[in-house]
Design a protein around this motif. Sequence first.
Motif, PDB file in Angstrom:
ATOM      1  N   SER A 198      41.082  82.237 -35.475  1.00 35.96           N
ATOM      2  CA  SER A 198      40.412  83.156 -36.855  1.00 35.96           C
ATOM      3  C   SER A 198      41.295  84.120 -37.477  1.00 35.96           C
ATOM      4  O   SER A 198      40.953  84.453 -38.462  1.00 35.96           O
ATOM      5  CB  SER A 198      38.990  83.859 -36.106  1.00 35.96           C
ATOM      6  N   GLU A 199      42.464  84.143 -37.103  1.00 34.42           N
ATOM      7  CA  GLU A 199      43.381  85.101 -37.687  1.00 34.42           C
ATOM      8  C   GLU A 199      44.173  84.429 -38.758  1.00 34.42           C
ATOM      9  O   GLU A 199      44.771  85.138 -39.624  1.00 34.42           O
ATOM     10  CB  GLU A 199      44.344  85.550 -36.665  1.00 34.42           C
ATOM     11  N   PHE A 200      43.852  82.878 -38.995  1.00 34.69           N
ATOM     12  CA  PHE A 200      44.347  82.246 -40.120  1.00 34.69           C
ATOM     13  C   PHE A 200      43.406  82.066 -41.148  1.00 34.69           C
ATOM     14  O   PHE A 200      42.379  81.605 -40.883  1.00 34.69           O
ATOM     15  CB  PHE A 200      44.836  80.683 -39.322  1.00 34.69           C
ATOM     16  N   PRO A 201      43.811  82.438 -42.405  1.00 34.00           N
ATOM     17  CA  PRO A 201      42.933  82.349 -43.435  1.00 34.00           C
ATOM     18  C   PRO A 201      42.927  80.674 -44.025  1.00 34.00           C
ATOM     19  O   PRO A 201      41.767  80.233 -44.541  1.00 34.00           O
ATOM     20  CB  PRO A 201      43.379  83.132 -44.527  1.00 34.00           C
ATOM     21  N   PHE A 202      43.978  79.887 -43.432  1.00 33.76           N
ATOM     22  CA  PHE A 202      44.108  78.397 -44.035  1.00 33.76           C
ATOM     23  C   PHE A 202      44.015  77.656 -42.881  1.00 33.76           C
ATOM     24  O   PHE A 202      45.193  77.877 -42.067  1.00 33.76           O
ATOM     25  CB  PHE A 202      45.220  78.463 -45.018  1.00 33.76           C
ATOM     26  N   ILE A 203      43.123  76.825 -42.515  1.00 29.73           N
ATOM     27  CA  ILE A 203      43.017  76.002 -41.491  1.00 29.73           C
ATOM     28  C   ILE A 203      42.768  74.392 -42.125  1.00 29.73           C
ATOM     29  O   ILE A 203      41.994  74.113 -42.896  1.00 29.73           O
ATOM     30  CB  ILE A 203      42.168  76.489 -40.597  1.00 29.73           C
ATOM     31  N   ALA A 204      43.275  73.507 -41.278  1.00 32.16           N
ATOM     32  CA  ALA A 204      43.231  72.177 -41.655  1.00 32.16           C
ATOM     33  C   ALA A 204      42.550  71.639 -40.294  1.00 32.16           C
ATOM     34  O   ALA A 204      43.468  71.574 -39.142  1.00 32.16           O
ATOM     35  CB  ALA A 204      44.149  71.301 -42.176  1.00 32.16           C
ATOM     36  N   ASN A 205      41.341  70.986 -40.180  1.00 34.21           N
ATOM     37  CA  ASN A 205      40.904  70.470 -38.900  1.00 34.21           C
ATOM     38  C   ASN A 205      40.852  68.952 -39.080  1.00 34.21           C
ATOM     39  O   ASN A 205      40.506  68.234 -40.021  1.00 34.21           O
ATOM     40  CB  ASN A 205      39.487  70.600 -38.661  1.00 34.21           C
ATOM     41  N   THR A 206      41.490  68.239 -38.050  1.00 32.68           N
ATOM     42  CA  THR A 206      41.266  66.635 -38.084  1.00 32.68           C
ATOM     43  C   THR A 206      40.597  66.023 -36.961  1.00 32.68           C
ATOM     44  O   THR A 206      40.557  65.069 -36.514  1.00 32.68           O
ATOM     45  CB  THR A 206      42.917  66.285 -37.952  1.00 32.68           C
ATOM     46  N   ARG A 225      37.395  88.512 -41.604  1.00 34.71           N
ATOM     47  CA  ARG A 225      38.812  88.738 -41.502  1.00 34.71           C
ATOM     48  C   ARG A 225      39.506  88.247 -42.865  1.00 34.71           C
ATOM     49  O   ARG A 225      40.675  89.039 -43.179  1.00 34.71           O
ATOM     50  CB  ARG A 225      39.552  88.072 -40.538  1.00 34.71           C
ATOM     51  N   HIS A 226      39.034  87.520 -43.650  1.00 34.53           N
ATOM     52  CA  HIS A 226      39.948  86.929 -44.805  1.00 34.53           C
ATOM     53  C   HIS A 226      38.812  86.923 -46.162  1.00 34.53           C
ATOM     54  O   HIS A 226      37.961  86.038 -45.942  1.00 34.53           O
ATOM     55  CB  HIS A 226      40.313  85.503 -44.548  1.00 34.53           C
ATOM     56  N   ILE A 227      39.268  87.612 -46.900  1.00 37.36           N
ATOM     57  CA  ILE A 227      38.454  87.235 -48.580  1.00 37.36           C
ATOM     58  C   ILE A 227      39.055  85.851 -49.198  1.00 37.36           C
ATOM     59  O   ILE A 227      38.441  85.153 -49.511  1.00 37.36           O
ATOM     60  CB  ILE A 227      38.727  88.526 -49.317  1.00 37.36           C
ATOM     61  N   LEU A 244      28.619  77.239 -44.468  1.00 38.22           N
ATOM     62  CA  LEU A 244      29.594  77.383 -45.427  1.00 38.22           C
ATOM     63  C   LEU A 244      29.913  75.914 -46.242  1.00 38.22           C
ATOM     64  O   LEU A 244      29.625  74.915 -45.644  1.00 38.22           O
ATOM     65  CB  LEU A 244      30.845  77.823 -44.542  1.00 38.22           C
ATOM     66  N   GLU A 245      30.299  76.298 -47.455  1.00 37.97           N
ATOM     67  CA  GLU A 245      30.385  74.958 -48.337  1.00 37.97           C
ATOM     68  C   GLU A 245      31.693  75.360 -49.192  1.00 37.97           C
ATOM     69  O   GLU A 245      32.746  76.313 -49.108  1.00 37.97           O
ATOM     70  CB  GLU A 245      29.413  74.690 -49.222  1.00 37.97           C
ATOM     71  N   ALA A 246      31.977  74.568 -50.089  1.00 43.91           N
ATOM     72  CA  ALA A 246      33.334  74.609 -50.844  1.00 43.91           C
ATOM     73  C   ALA A 246      33.128  75.968 -51.684  1.00 43.91           C
ATOM     74  O   ALA A 246      34.379  76.350 -51.703  1.00 43.91           O
ATOM     75  CB  ALA A 246      33.192  73.331 -52.016  1.00 43.91           C
ATOM     76  N   SER A 247      32.235  76.403 -52.093  1.00 40.81           N
ATOM     77  CA  SER A 247      32.309  77.556 -52.924  1.00 40.81           C
ATOM     78  C   SER A 247      32.352  78.872 -51.944  1.00 40.81           C
ATOM     79  O   SER A 247      32.986  80.035 -52.396  1.00 40.81           O
ATOM     80  CB  SER A 247      30.900  77.911 -53.610  1.00 40.81           C
ATOM     81  N   THR A 248      32.231  78.598 -50.744  1.00 42.09           N
ATOM     82  CA  THR A 248      32.514  79.790 -49.728  1.00 42.09           C
ATOM     83  C   THR A 248      33.591  79.650 -48.727  1.00 42.09           C
ATOM     84  O   THR A 248      33.670  80.374 -47.776  1.00 42.09           O
ATOM     85  CB  THR A 248      31.232  80.000 -49.122  1.00 42.09           C
ATOM     86  N   GLY A 249      34.469  78.693 -49.112  1.00 35.93           N
ATOM     87  CA  GLY A 249      35.829  78.474 -48.296  1.00 35.93           C
ATOM     88  C   GLY A 249      35.708  77.462 -47.271  1.00 35.93           C
ATOM     89  O   GLY A 249      36.759  77.168 -46.659  1.00 35.93           O
ATOM     90  N   LEU A 250      34.862  76.279 -47.512  1.00 39.84           N
ATOM     91  CA  LEU A 250      35.013  75.243 -46.445  1.00 39.84           C
ATOM     92  C   LEU A 250      34.833  73.933 -47.058  1.00 39.84           C
ATOM     93  O   LEU A 250      33.636  73.387 -48.018  1.00 39.84           O
ATOM     94  CB  LEU A 250      33.989  75.217 -45.515  1.00 39.84           C
ATOM     95  N   LEU A 251      35.985  73.039 -47.360  1.00 41.05           N
ATOM     96  CA  LEU A 251      35.844  71.654 -47.990  1.00 41.05           C
ATOM     97  C   LEU A 251      35.629  70.748 -46.792  1.00 41.05           C
ATOM     98  O   LEU A 251      36.351  70.691 -45.959  1.00 41.05           O
ATOM     99  CB  LEU A 251      37.234  71.293 -48.525  1.00 41.05           C
ATOM    100  N   ARG A 252      34.663  70.014 -46.827  1.00 35.23           N
ATOM    101  CA  ARG A 252      34.394  69.063 -46.018  1.00 35.23           C
ATOM    102  C   ARG A 252      35.125  67.569 -46.389  1.00 35.23           C
ATOM    103  O   ARG A 252      35.628  67.313 -47.554  1.00 35.23           O
ATOM    104  CB  ARG A 252      32.815  68.823 -45.615  1.00 35.23           C
ATOM    105  N   LEU A 253      34.912  66.623 -45.395  1.00 32.67           N
ATOM    106  CA  LEU A 253      35.652  65.247 -45.696  1.00 32.67           C
ATOM    107  C   LEU A 253      35.165  64.602 -46.998  1.00 32.67           C
ATOM    108  O   LEU A 253      35.666  63.888 -47.530  1.00 32.67           O
ATOM    109  CB  LEU A 253      35.300  64.310 -44.431  1.00 32.67           C
ATOM    110  N   GLU A 254      33.565  64.778 -47.085  1.00 29.68           N
ATOM    111  CA  GLU A 254      33.072  64.119 -48.356  1.00 29.68           C
ATOM    112  C   GLU A 254      33.752  64.790 -49.501  1.00 29.68           C
ATOM    113  O   GLU A 254      33.712  64.042 -50.708  1.00 29.68           O
ATOM    114  CB  GLU A 254      31.603  64.221 -48.280  1.00 29.68           C
TER     115      GLU A 254
END
Length: 307
Positions: A198-206, A225-227, A244-254
């Motif tokens: 959670s300390e990382f503002p930028f994460i890629a999940n595979t 923790r991250h704006i 969460l969705e794209a507008s709030t910080g989460l881009l999904r596979l679709e």
Amino acid sequence: MVNALNLWNFPAPKVPELVKHAACFELRTCQRTLILSYEERPFGPNDLPLHERAEGQQAYLYLLETICGLKSKLLGENEIVAQFKEAYKQFNLNSERDGRLLLILEKLFKDAKEIRTDHMVGLGLKTYASITRRHLSGRMRAEKVLILGSGQLSEDLINQFKKRCDVYVSARNKTRVTELAAIHGFKVIPWDDKNAWSEFPFIANTIGFEGTLLDETFFSVWQARHINRLMIDLGSPSCLKTSLEASTGLLRLEDILAEGALVEDQKLERLQLARTAMLDIVERRTRWLEERQRKWQSAIQEQPLLS
């Protein structure tokens, strides 16, 4: 040799651990599991889940279309080539492998290279990893990125990011992540330390599976923790349970697939030409392999018997 092939395609994530003959070739990706065999049914007694089956030339054509990225959701992507090569490497290490399948796979790589060279060079088709890199290190200007998972897609992401920012990786498979760290020089975050994640503002999940990897408890901490933040979820199926969705910080596979699907008409025309060329290659490859098999059988028959 081609005409006797049997190919099964099981869509992910519905594939169980099938009991099958060790001689089979198996390719597992986030979208499908392919099993190639000369046996009519190399599986155990359990009922098979939903699947497609192809035989003979149709089986070889399906493999060729797959390795060229024409069966992928992200049309024309080339990450599948690395996945094929890794599966081939593991198959080649199997002492019980069917040698005929080794020859089929070797010719498949050659034919796929011809198709990509003649019809797909310069198309600029995006990959999951390159789109993820463009969002994180490009648009968001991330100085450090956490990657979750240690599979082929994770390594593709590492290669995309390691010259642009500091890379951190967390994965359940300690042996695999240690091997990757030795090759690429990234820092390892313990798998069970989600607070560190959670300390990382930028994460890629595979990572993708039917259960839950991260839930609203994690995401509420992460948001607080991250704006300026962005997580890209490439897992299939998604194991991130959040609103969460794209507008709030989460881009999904679709979202990634929709972005990569924006292919111009000219590119689609060239891909259609590639499909047409594949039909000719399959015919030529079938004739070549049949002739090779006839010569081999003739040589065996002509050998003198030992007295």
